[in-house]
Design a protein around this motif. Sequence first.
Motif, PDB file in Angstrom:
ATOM      1  N   ILE A 153       0.840  -1.203   0.000  1.00 34.42           N
ATOM      2  CA  ILE A 153       0.000   0.000   0.000  1.00 34.42           C
ATOM      3  C   ILE A 153       0.872   1.249   0.000  1.00 34.42           C
ATOM      4  CG2 ILE A 153      -1.710   1.307   1.330  1.00 34.42           C
ATOM      5  CD1 ILE A 153      -2.721  -1.436   2.396  1.00 34.42           C
ATOM      6  N   ILE A 154       1.899   1.252   0.835  1.00 34.79           N
ATOM      7  CA  ILE A 154       2.805   2.400   0.906  1.00 34.79           C
ATOM      8  C   ILE A 154       3.480   2.642  -0.436  1.00 34.79           C
ATOM      9  CG2 ILE A 154       4.942   3.264   1.958  1.00 34.79           C
ATOM     10  CD1 ILE A 154       4.113   1.744   4.516  1.00 34.79           C
ATOM     11  N   GLU A 155       3.827   1.531  -1.126  1.00 34.90           N
ATOM     12  CA  GLU A 155       4.554   1.638  -2.398  1.00 34.90           C
ATOM     13  C   GLU A 155       3.631   1.796  -3.607  1.00 34.90           C
ATOM     14  OE1 GLU A 155       6.903  -1.912  -2.344  1.00 34.90           O
ATOM     15  OE2 GLU A 155       7.618  -1.419  -0.329  1.00 34.90           O
ATOM     16  N   ASN A 156       2.338   1.948  -3.355  1.00 32.08           N
ATOM     17  CA  ASN A 156       1.350   2.162  -4.431  1.00 32.08           C
ATOM     18  C   ASN A 156       1.282   0.996  -5.414  1.00 32.08           C
ATOM     19  OD1 ASN A 156       0.747   4.726  -3.380  1.00 32.08           O
ATOM     20  ND2 ASN A 156       2.369   5.684  -4.578  1.00 32.08           N
ATOM     21  N   LYS A 157       1.459  -0.228  -4.914  1.00 35.50           N
ATOM     22  CA  LYS A 157       1.422  -1.392  -5.800  1.00 35.50           C
ATOM     23  C   LYS A 157      -0.020  -1.777  -6.112  1.00 35.50           C
ATOM     24  CE  LYS A 157       5.967  -3.285  -4.898  1.00 35.50           C
ATOM     25  NZ  LYS A 157       6.766  -4.481  -4.596  1.00 35.50           N
TER      26      LYS A 157
END
Length: 324
Positions: A229-233
Amino acid sequence: MHTISNYQNFFLHYLEELQLVKSPENLYKPMDYILQLGGKRLRPVLVLMTAEIFDTPYQKALDAALAVETFHNFSLVHDDIMDDAPLRRGQQTVHEKWDINTGILSGDAMLIKAYQLFENYDGPVFKELAILFSKTAIEVCEGQQFDMDFETRKDVTISEYLKMIEYKTAVLVGAAMKMGAIIANTSAESKKAVYDFGRLLGIAFQLQDDYLDAFGDPKTFGKQVGGDIIENKKTYLYLKAIEKASNQDKEQLLQLFATQPNNPAEKISIAKKIFEKTGAAQLTKEAIADYTKEAFESLKLLKINEEKKKILRTFGTQLMNRNV
């Protein structure tokens, strides 16, 4: 046949017997560190198990098993650098413990070591293993690039995502099983069927990994929960949520995955609530079950006794019931 635990112990004993650390230490110590960190040893276990499924002693498959595990860990070292990940299996990543340059070089050496291990097989077996490994290795790289590309795209489709995880994760699981079949010199039909079993199980495995990334227990998961989620995957969870969300939730999710958060915990919390509200969390669990079932269907093409098929089914079931 042996148990999964037996195969894990056989592989670990083999790994312990090898002298991985030599000069220069700053090249080899990181290699030994990542290989000794633990993990499920899924891929080497599958190489050994498949060899014995086709009536070949597991000892003949140990070098191929180590090659697969070495390659897998090479990819993790480089993935962690790309993702700037602080943890791997609950411990410091290689580039955090040493530095980025050491991580890159040690990873490169691991890839070369993986290829060297196939040199312990003769003639046609060596050639078939090398061809399969080269094909699989480039597919893994393609999958990683797809994954990186998806981080900045807003139009990723579910079919594109499934292709990405097939290449990045599932083909190596399939290849591990096919290597065992190659070493056992079984039929082309059986090699394909066991590859398909591993590939489909690998897709289910990655879907499960993505689910656990959001909803797993940080104490058992071994990685930073919410990292995707943090890495926008654009995972299956995310794509299903986009597909099923109301206009308001969809817009919020799109905005959330278009920025780097000032408050990562808040971003993770909001995303998870939308995943659950839209039914994406449940749909992901259903997709895991569907791919596992499809993997089991491919076992019907294997000309082995039912007891051996049961072993493979049990392995698949245990894998999909994991929490790490």
